[in-house]
Design a protein around this motif. Structure first.
Motif, PDB file in Angstrom:
ATOM      1  N   ALA A  89      44.168  36.383  50.366  1.00 24.97           N
ATOM      2  CA  ALA A  89      44.507  37.457  49.428  1.00 24.97           C
ATOM      3  C   ALA A  89      44.019  38.811  49.954  1.00 24.97           C
ATOM      4  O   ALA A  89      44.747  39.818  49.900  1.00 24.97           O
ATOM      5  CB  ALA A  89      43.901  37.164  48.058  1.00 24.97           C
ATOM      6  N   LEU A 124      39.403  36.584  41.321  1.00 21.62           N
ATOM      7  CA  LEU A 124      39.154  35.154  41.201  1.00 21.62           C
ATOM      8  C   LEU A 124      38.918  34.855  39.733  1.00 21.62           C
ATOM      9  O   LEU A 124      37.999  35.408  39.110  1.00 21.62           O
ATOM     10  CB  LEU A 124      37.933  34.747  42.030  1.00 21.62           C
ATOM     11  CG  LEU A 124      37.394  33.320  41.804  1.00 21.62           C
ATOM     12  CD1 LEU A 124      38.451  32.266  42.102  1.00 21.62           C
ATOM     13  CD2 LEU A 124      36.133  33.079  42.641  1.00 21.62           C
ATOM     14  N   SER A 137      42.208  30.251  39.831  1.00 21.17           N
ATOM     15  CA  SER A 137      43.334  31.034  40.339  1.00 21.17           C
ATOM     16  C   SER A 137      42.824  32.246  41.103  1.00 21.17           C
ATOM     17  O   SER A 137      41.795  32.836  40.754  1.00 21.17           O
ATOM     18  CB  SER A 137      44.260  31.471  39.201  1.00 21.17           C
ATOM     19  OG  SER A 137      43.558  32.234  38.249  1.00 21.17           O
ATOM     20  N   VAL A 138      43.567  32.567  42.165  1.00 21.61           N
ATOM     21  CA  VAL A 138      43.284  33.766  42.958  1.00 21.61           C
ATOM     22  C   VAL A 138      44.533  34.635  42.894  1.00 21.61           C
ATOM     23  O   VAL A 138      45.618  34.210  43.312  1.00 21.61           O
ATOM     24  CB  VAL A 138      42.929  33.401  44.413  1.00 21.61           C
ATOM     25  CG1 VAL A 138      42.789  34.677  45.258  1.00 21.61           C
ATOM     26  CG2 VAL A 138      41.650  32.588  44.461  1.00 21.61           C
ATOM     27  N   GLU A 139      44.396  35.851  42.348  1.00 18.58           N
ATOM     28  CA  GLU A 139      45.533  36.747  42.163  1.00 18.58           C
ATOM     29  C   GLU A 139      45.333  38.004  43.002  1.00 18.58           C
ATOM     30  O   GLU A 139      44.214  38.499  43.148  1.00 18.58           O
ATOM     31  CB  GLU A 139      45.664  37.129  40.684  1.00 18.58           C
ATOM     32  CG  GLU A 139      45.857  35.923  39.769  1.00 18.58           C
ATOM     33  CD  GLU A 139      45.886  36.302  38.300  1.00 18.58           C
ATOM     34  OE1 GLU A 139      45.898  37.533  38.014  1.00 18.58           O
ATOM     35  OE2 GLU A 139      45.886  35.395  37.451  1.00 18.58           O
ATOM     36  N   ASP A 140      46.428  38.511  43.564  1.00 17.28           N
ATOM     37  CA  ASP A 140      46.340  39.744  44.360  1.00 17.28           C
ATOM     38  C   ASP A 140      47.553  40.617  44.082  1.00 17.28           C
ATOM     39  O   ASP A 140      48.534  40.181  43.463  1.00 17.28           O
ATOM     40  CB  ASP A 140      46.225  39.422  45.852  1.00 17.28           C
ATOM     41  CG  ASP A 140      47.451  38.727  46.416  1.00 17.28           C
ATOM     42  OD1 ASP A 140      48.546  39.323  46.373  1.00 17.28           O
ATOM     43  OD2 ASP A 140      47.336  37.582  46.920  1.00 17.28           O
ATOM     44  N   VAL A 166      42.031  42.190  44.150  1.00 17.55           N
ATOM     45  CA  VAL A 166      42.036  40.728  44.270  1.00 17.55           C
ATOM     46  C   VAL A 166      41.101  40.194  43.200  1.00 17.55           C
ATOM     47  O   VAL A 166      40.004  40.733  42.996  1.00 17.55           O
ATOM     48  CB  VAL A 166      41.576  40.276  45.670  1.00 17.55           C
ATOM     49  CG1 VAL A 166      41.409  38.768  45.705  1.00 17.55           C
ATOM     50  CG2 VAL A 166      42.564  40.734  46.733  1.00 17.55           C
ATOM     51  N   GLN A 173      49.926  34.702  43.223  1.00 18.99           N
ATOM     52  CA  GLN A 173      48.904  33.974  42.474  1.00 18.99           C
ATOM     53  C   GLN A 173      48.894  32.533  42.967  1.00 18.99           C
ATOM     54  O   GLN A 173      49.899  31.822  42.881  1.00 18.99           O
ATOM     55  CB  GLN A 173      49.196  33.998  40.964  1.00 18.99           C
ATOM     56  CG  GLN A 173      48.164  33.219  40.149  1.00 18.99           C
ATOM     57  CD  GLN A 173      48.631  32.912  38.735  1.00 18.99           C
ATOM     58  OE1 GLN A 173      49.810  32.628  38.521  1.00 18.99           O
ATOM     59  NE2 GLN A 173      47.718  32.945  37.790  1.00 18.99           N
ATOM     60  N   LEU A 194      35.356  38.871  39.704  1.00 21.98           N
ATOM     61  CA  LEU A 194      35.308  37.485  39.237  1.00 21.98           C
ATOM     62  C   LEU A 194      35.416  37.498  37.723  1.00 21.98           C
ATOM     63  O   LEU A 194      34.666  38.217  37.040  1.00 21.98           O
ATOM     64  CB  LEU A 194      33.993  36.825  39.666  1.00 21.98           C
ATOM     65  CG  LEU A 194      33.646  35.479  39.020  1.00 21.98           C
ATOM     66  CD1 LEU A 194      34.612  34.392  39.484  1.00 21.98           C
ATOM     67  CD2 LEU A 194      32.200  35.088  39.353  1.00 21.98           C
ATOM     68  N   LEU A 203      41.583  30.868  49.974  1.00 19.50           N
ATOM     69  CA  LEU A 203      42.554  31.590  49.141  1.00 19.50           C
ATOM     70  C   LEU A 203      42.194  33.075  49.043  1.00 19.50           C
ATOM     71  O   LEU A 203      43.075  33.951  49.128  1.00 19.50           O
ATOM     72  CB  LEU A 203      42.617  30.961  47.748  1.00 19.50           C
ATOM     73  CG  LEU A 203      43.113  29.509  47.673  1.00 19.50           C
ATOM     74  CD1 LEU A 203      43.096  29.017  46.238  1.00 19.50           C
ATOM     75  CD2 LEU A 203      44.512  29.364  48.273  1.00 19.50           C
ATOM     76  N   ILE A 204      40.913  33.355  48.855  1.00 13.85           N
ATOM     77  CA  ILE A 204      40.495  34.758  48.739  1.00 13.85           C
ATOM     78  C   ILE A 204      40.622  35.463  50.086  1.00 13.85           C
ATOM     79  O   ILE A 204      41.032  36.634  50.153  1.00 13.85           O
ATOM     80  CB  ILE A 204      39.054  34.834  48.198  1.00 13.85           C
ATOM     81  CG1 ILE A 204      39.052  34.427  46.726  1.00 13.85           C
ATOM     82  CG2 ILE A 204      38.468  36.238  48.366  1.00 13.85           C
ATOM     83  CD1 ILE A 204      37.690  34.275  46.111  1.00 13.85           C
ATOM     84  N   LEU A 256      38.443  27.986  47.757  1.00 11.60           N
ATOM     85  CA  LEU A 256      38.500  29.341  47.178  1.00 11.60           C
ATOM     86  C   LEU A 256      38.277  30.415  48.232  1.00 11.60           C
ATOM     87  O   LEU A 256      38.900  31.490  48.184  1.00 11.60           O
ATOM     88  CB  LEU A 256      37.469  29.460  46.054  1.00 11.60           C
ATOM     89  CG  LEU A 256      37.737  28.567  44.829  1.00 11.60           C
ATOM     90  CD1 LEU A 256      36.607  28.675  43.817  1.00 11.60           C
ATOM     91  CD2 LEU A 256      39.072  28.904  44.177  1.00 11.60           C
TER      92      LEU A 256
END
Length: 642
Positions: free
Chosen positions: A397, A408, A425-428, A406, A488, A369, A393-394, A390
């Protein structure tokens, strides 16, 4: 009023000057010339009403000039007066009148006589022009009426008899105009007794001078009903009626009503299906979760604890899918509300990371995080729905990432008078998506591809519900992704500072550790044996004496026999449901004991029905024991013993 135009034609300039001096006034425009050819050009280019023409002129005399005017359709209406100094003999005067003149003026001109004659001629010219204009207008009206697509009729007000009607009646109703003369318009109606036209004729509501608009059904071709709109105007003791065909509009209105009716039926079928589905799934799910809670409270070795945790995760996933389906339905029907409350974004983010960390650990993924320092501590946002977005989304991901990490991220983009701009934003580093795949991911039940569904599973609801929730919050869920190069997902919310401390996230407590209620009795009406067993176990752990019955009929019988401190009633039971039992308890037995509705349905309609039937509060299955304990504590009106 437009000025009247006069032409003065005389071969001597001094005569023209004299005439102009005599006739000059504001309402007359005078054109003067000594040339007959010039005079012809003037009458051709101007709307000349009266021409004063000298008889004796070289080249073309007055008689020849007059004949030229009279024989031309464009100039034949000009009133011609001959001005002459020659004999007043009858034969001479007759020749002038035959050529088209209407009067003579004799030289030397008397100003008074000249002015009087010209004034009367101007009045005559104006009157004739007015008549010509009206005739032309009438001709235009007649053309319009004859060629109008609407039926236009004149009707006698007292009897309703048709006095005239245009040919469109044959096109619209298939009737010959000549056959309708003298017949009443009411004879053409499908239902003359209840017609709006009949009411207008009886009440004579048309006499107010306003146009009356009504609609009635007329018999058309082959006696098929046709809806017509009637615009009725009363003038000169006659009714002028314009009948416009509105059958297509009426058919469209009927189609809309049918569509609305069908939509309402479909909505009720959908609600019934969702209610039944919710009940049929939530009831056994409540048993599964409840049995897991009971097992967790027993002595277990590490292997058994892992199995219980897997059971909880699986049942939680199933509950999330069910909730997503119901949430989508509520959003689509406009029955879903976003309720902002004071929320600590750092605490919310940490809670999500802690909850999902086990999945990241299973796949040996980095999971972190990152919160920008300038993000405010407490903001107004619907924390539960933000948490839901969230988590979806997670969860995606983590599902689609095999190696890497991953993340957040919560970034503060700036502050204005409207609030803080915060981007989530959630990025992986997962499988990513192509542009074609991205186009499908937000559709209901849609996934990037069939292979994705087969390999990774899932319903395709997570992103759909997330997008709908983000839109309800006033933003848009967006995605940046490349095939085999990660994704993302991000959205930006405008959030106000909260004026109060954020709600503290409670750590779940085992049902065995909750304080007891001593000396209280509870009636439980529950037809599902597993759910009944769970309730008995929970209530016993809280020192409550419970009597369990299988349906509403048995509950009513028990209430006649015994007094209880609380009633817990399932809503859907055989023989008699909870709604009926609650109504009987309130209206017939006059019992004021608090009733808690225990339902496997979360639809607003069923909650409203429960409260309307006399129940005090509702609790949806599956439920956490701690929530049931709080409801009981509230309804008993006492503080649990510690």
């Amino acid at each position: 009023m437009e000025n009247t135009k006069l032409l003065l034609l005389d071969d001597r300039e001094e005569n023209l000057i004299s005439l102009k001096a005599i006739l000059s006034r504001e309402d007359i425009d005078i054109f003067a010339t000594t040339s007959p050819n010039e005079a012809l050009r003037i009458v051709w280019e101007n709307d000349i009403a009266v021409a004063l023409v000298d008889v004796q002129m070289p080249g073309m005399d007055g008689f020849e000039f007059a004949e030229t005017l009279v024989t031309n359709p464009k100039t034949k209406e000009i009133l011609i007066v001959f001005v002459t100094a020659i004999s007043k003999e009858t034969t001479y005067a007759v020749r002038g009148l035959k050529t088209g003149a209407i009067d003579y003026l004799y030289k030397p001109l008397d100003p008074y006589i000249t002015n009087a004659k010209v004034d009367s001629l101007i009045k005559l010219a104006r009157s004739q022009k007015e008549i010509r204009d009206k005739n032309k207008l009438l001709e235009n009206y007649a053309t319009i009426i004859l060629n109008s697509p609407d039926i236009i009729a004149t009707v006698e007000p007292e009897s309703g008899n048709i006095l005239s009607i245009n040919p469109s009646v044959e096109t619209i109703l298939g009737l010959q105009p000549s056959a309708l003369m003298g017949n009443t318009m009411l004879d053409l109606l499908v239902d003359p007794v209840n017609s709006e036209l009949r009411e207008v004729l009886i009440k004579r509501s048309f006499t107010g001078g306003e146009t009356i608009v009504v609609e009635d059904q007329f018999y058309g071709r082959l006696r098929q009903p046709v809806w017509l709109e009637l615009r009725i105007m009363y003038k000169n003791r006659l009714l002028f009626v314009n009948l416009h065909d509105v059958e297509k509009r009426k058919a469209h209105e009927r189609a809309l009503i049918d569509a609305q009716s069908q939509a309402e039926k479909s909505r009720k079928v959908k609600e019934a299906f969702l209610a039944n589905m919710s009940h049929e799934i939530r009831t056994p799910l409540n048993g599964i979760i409840g049995l897991g809670n009971l097992l967790a409270a027993t002595q277990l070795d590490n292997s058994q604890k892992e199995l219980i945790e897997m059971l909880r995760q699986s049942s939680g996933s199933l509950l999330n899918i069910l909730n997503d389906i119901l949430d989508i339905s509520k959003i689509d029907e406009g029955k879903f509300s976003i309720i902002p409350s004071s929320t600590d974004l750092r605490v919310l983010g940490k809670g999500i990371i802690d909850l999902m960390k086990f999945k990241a650990d299973e796949k040996k993924l980095g999971f972190e995080l990152v919160v920008m320092d300038s993000v405010p501590d407490c903001v107004l946002v619907d924390g539960m729905r933000l948490n839901q977005i969230l988590l979806n989304l997670i969860g995606n991901a983590l599902k689609f990432t095999q190696s890497g990490k991953v993340m957040l991220k919560i970034d503060h983009l700036g502050e204005t008078d409207a609030g803080h701009s915060v981007r989530f934003s959630v990025e992986d580093t997962g499988i990513g998506m192509s542009e074609d795949q991205i186009a499908n991911i937000f559709s209901e039940y849609g996934q990037a591809s069939e292979n994705t569904s087969l390999q990774y599973g899932g319903t395709g609801l997570g992103l759909t519900i997330s997008q709908k929730l983000v839109r309800l919050m006033g933003s848009e869920l967006e995605v940046n992704s490349k095939y085999n190069d990660g994704s993302q997902f991000f959205f930006t919310l405008l959030l106000m500072d909260a004026n109060e401390t954020a709600d503290v996230i409670r750590t779940p407590i085992s049902f065995q550790d909750l304080p007891p209620f001593t000396g209280k009795t509870v009636l439980v009406a529950e037809d599902n044996p597993i759910n009944a067993l769970l309730l008995k176990k929970y209530l016993k752990a809280w020192a409550l004496e419970a009597r369990v019955v299988n349906n509403g009929k048995e509950a009513v019988a028990a209430l006649k026999e015994q007094r209880f401190d609380l009633i817990i009633m399932d809503t859907r039971m055989p023989e008699m449901d909870g709604f009926q039992a609650a109504q009987i308890a309130r209206t017939q037995l006059k019992i004021i004991t608090p009733i808690l509705s225990l339902s496997a349905t979360v639809l607003p309609e069923e909650i409203e029905q429960a409260l309307a039937s006399g129940m005090n509060d509702t609790l949806s299955k599956p439920f956490e024991p701690e929530k049931l304990h709080r409801k009981i504590d509230s309804l008993l009106g006492v503080t649990a013993l510690h």
